[in-house]
Design an enzyme around this catalytic site. Sequence first.
Site, PDB file in Angstrom:
ATOM      1  N   HIS A  89       0.852  -1.210   0.000  1.00 58.88           N
ATOM      2  CA  HIS A  89       0.000   0.000   0.000  1.00 58.88           C
ATOM      3  C   HIS A  89       0.883   1.253   0.000  1.00 58.88           C
ATOM      4  O   HIS A  89       1.389   1.654   1.048  1.00 58.88           O
ATOM      5  CB  HIS A  89      -0.906   0.000   1.242  1.00 58.88           C
ATOM      6  CG  HIS A  89      -1.916   1.109   1.254  1.00 58.88           C
ATOM      7  ND1 HIS A  89      -3.251   0.888   1.465  1.00 58.88           N
ATOM      8  CD2 HIS A  89      -1.789   2.446   1.081  1.00 58.88           C
ATOM      9  CE1 HIS A  89      -3.904   2.040   1.428  1.00 58.88           C
ATOM     10  NE2 HIS A  89      -3.028   3.009   1.199  1.00 58.88           N
ATOM     11  N   ASP A 147       1.339   2.579   3.637  1.00 54.07           N
ATOM     12  CA  ASP A 147       0.485   3.746   3.403  1.00 54.07           C
ATOM     13  C   ASP A 147       1.312   5.033   3.420  1.00 54.07           C
ATOM     14  O   ASP A 147       0.836   6.091   3.829  1.00 54.07           O
ATOM     15  CB  ASP A 147      -0.657   3.832   4.430  1.00 54.07           C
ATOM     16  CG  ASP A 147      -1.768   4.776   3.974  1.00 54.07           C
ATOM     17  OD1 ASP A 147      -1.812   5.106   2.776  1.00 54.07           O
ATOM     18  OD2 ASP A 147      -2.585   5.183   4.816  1.00 54.07           O
ATOM     19  N   HIS A 204       1.392   5.427  -1.687  1.00 56.62           N
ATOM     20  CA  HIS A 204       0.979   6.575  -2.504  1.00 56.62           C
ATOM     21  C   HIS A 204       2.253   7.165  -3.084  1.00 56.62           C
ATOM     22  O   HIS A 204       3.114   7.631  -2.337  1.00 56.62           O
ATOM     23  CB  HIS A 204       0.268   7.633  -1.654  1.00 56.62           C
ATOM     24  CG  HIS A 204      -0.984   7.108  -1.034  1.00 56.62           C
ATOM     25  ND1 HIS A 204      -2.208   7.229  -1.638  1.00 56.62           N
ATOM     26  CD2 HIS A 204      -1.198   6.424   0.116  1.00 56.62           C
ATOM     27  CE1 HIS A 204      -3.129   6.650  -0.879  1.00 56.62           C
ATOM     28  NE2 HIS A 204      -2.548   6.154   0.193  1.00 56.62           N
ATOM     29  N   HIS A 254      -4.803  -0.602   5.966  1.00 60.29           N
ATOM     30  CA  HIS A 254      -4.340   0.208   7.113  1.00 60.29           C
ATOM     31  C   HIS A 254      -5.282   0.151   8.318  1.00 60.29           C
ATOM     32  O   HIS A 254      -5.823   1.161   8.741  1.00 60.29           O
ATOM     33  CB  HIS A 254      -4.069   1.659   6.694  1.00 60.29           C
ATOM     34  CG  HIS A 254      -5.078   2.290   5.778  1.00 60.29           C
ATOM     35  ND1 HIS A 254      -6.420   2.320   6.045  1.00 60.29           N
ATOM     36  CD2 HIS A 254      -4.927   2.922   4.578  1.00 60.29           C
ATOM     37  CE1 HIS A 254      -7.043   2.940   5.074  1.00 60.29           C
ATOM     38  NE2 HIS A 254      -6.154   3.312   4.166  1.00 60.29           N
ATOM     39  N   LYS A 290      -9.523  -0.304  -5.997  1.00 64.23           N
ATOM     40  CA  LYS A 290      -9.574   0.347  -4.681  1.00 64.23           C
ATOM     41  C   LYS A 290     -10.928   0.997  -4.442  1.00 64.23           C
ATOM     42  O   LYS A 290     -11.420   1.761  -5.282  1.00 64.23           O
ATOM     43  CB  LYS A 290      -8.464   1.412  -4.621  1.00 64.23           C
ATOM     44  CG  LYS A 290      -8.439   2.229  -3.341  1.00 64.23           C
ATOM     45  CD  LYS A 290      -7.875   1.458  -2.163  1.00 64.23           C
ATOM     46  CE  LYS A 290      -8.090   2.175  -0.853  1.00 64.23           C
ATOM     47  NZ  LYS A 290      -6.910   2.692  -0.221  1.00 64.23           N
ATOM     48  N   HIS A 305     -10.656   1.155   1.690  1.00 59.84           N
ATOM     49  CA  HIS A 305     -10.443   2.172   2.731  1.00 59.84           C
ATOM     50  C   HIS A 305     -11.648   2.040   3.663  1.00 59.84           C
ATOM     51  O   HIS A 305     -12.753   2.453   3.330  1.00 59.84           O
ATOM     52  CB  HIS A 305     -10.367   3.582   2.130  1.00 59.84           C
ATOM     53  CG  HIS A 305     -10.098   4.614   3.187  1.00 59.84           C
ATOM     54  ND1 HIS A 305      -8.889   5.242   3.342  1.00 59.84           N
ATOM     55  CD2 HIS A 305     -10.883   5.082   4.195  1.00 59.84           C
ATOM     56  CE1 HIS A 305      -8.936   6.066   4.384  1.00 59.84           C
ATOM     57  NE2 HIS A 305     -10.154   5.986   4.919  1.00 59.84           N
TER      58      HIS A 305
HETATM   59  O1  DOR Z   1      -3.623   9.508   5.574  1.00 59.99           O
HETATM   60  C1  DOR Z   1      -3.948   9.172   4.454  1.00 59.99           C
HETATM   61  N1  DOR Z   1      -3.372   9.713   3.359  1.00 59.99           N
HETATM   62  N2  DOR Z   1      -4.916   8.270   4.312  1.00 59.99           N
HETATM   63  C2  DOR Z   1      -5.435   7.957   3.117  1.00 59.99           C
HETATM   64  O2  DOR Z   1      -6.338   7.159   3.068  1.00 59.99           O
HETATM   65  C3  DOR Z   1      -4.968   8.645   1.897  1.00 59.99           C
HETATM   66  C4  DOR Z   1      -3.626   9.165   2.067  1.00 59.99           C
HETATM   67  C5  DOR Z   1      -3.232  10.155   0.994  1.00 59.99           C
HETATM   68  O3  DOR Z   1      -3.464   9.879  -0.181  1.00 59.99           O
HETATM   69  O4  DOR Z   1      -2.685  11.202   1.336  1.00 59.99           O
HETATM   70 ZN    ZN Z   2      -3.471   4.972   1.577  1.00 65.73          ZN
END
Ligand code: DOR
Ligand code: ZN
Length: 355
Positions: A18, A254, A20, A179, A104, A141
Amino acid sequence: MSNQTTPRLTIARPDDWHVHLRDGDILRAVLPYTAKSFARAIVMPNLQSPVTTTEKAKSYRDEIIAATPAGIKFTPLMTVYLTDTTNSEDVIKGHARGVLTAAKLYPANATTNSIYGVTHIKAISQVLEAMQGAGMPLLVHGEVTDPDVDIFDREAVFIDKILRPMRKDFPELKIVFEHITTQEAVDYVREEGAKAPLAATITPHHLLINRNAMFQGGIRPHYYCLPVAKREKHREVLVKAATSGAGMFFLGTDTAPHTRTAKESACGCAGIFSAPNALALYAQVFDEAGCLPHLEAFASRNGPAFYDLPVNKELITLEKIDQPQGDIKPILTGNGQQIVEFAPPSPSTWRIATS
Ligand code: DOR
Ligand code: ZN
């Protein structure tokens, strides 16, 4: 573990289930950190213009591959962002062609860039049915967005209101509850994951901070993420679950970079950037729990088993450090923006060994 002075641990190279990575300047700045520790990563599709089709996933994958530092072997595993109007044929074809690993589910307005998310589960019934048939995982999520539900209860309410009914309707659908942050989620995944294709990822920050940490001496925007950290008793349950080695729990950092200005603001973004030190922090948690022998299962074996992928053949070595790390400098994007790395309340005690 080898010599007496420096405990070391060698494990199969892990994957991050996971992440980003964003795009553009931020992608280029953060990707080397993920690629250094992890052989593969499940890449979240919540770009400002979300990755809602196979075609978009393909061009995003190309952008990631182009940004991967030379000489580093890294495989991005792509996901598609579900909306109320997702075309199930496109999703299933994208999966069959090997472009999409998973889809997702962001409940609309649950988190960063989720305004185009799903407003009600019925809207994606056809997609879920097709994914179940194709063995394509759904990544969730797991928070309700009803403003009447307290932010600290959103995950627990999601289990009863959304996840249980969804699993009843689609019992064979592969689901990753992403998460997780609560005892309720751990209990649910332990119970159901033993008999059904259900697993959960656990982040390093939810293993290391509780909700008090967000307010230690003032407001700490770099500890703010979604789902938000919960009470200490939940953190303790998460540590037990992760370090147990049980197959239904695996690594998903995450890591979620935002610029310093976007975090340190009157309305700061949710997300913790942990890519540079995530693996070392997991090692620290497992060490402190006396469970280092289970780190390889959590980091390198349980995820591939769930996703039906081979375990990586390469190895990585971690070592304990005598001197706590000094202050960590923010990383810089190409256009001079700072991104602040996750610094746990007490300094790291592990690192990736260089030789
Ligand atoms: O804290 C987070 N940041 N939780 C999420 O679900 C998305 C993520 C983000 O993309 O910044
Ligand atoms: Zn995430």
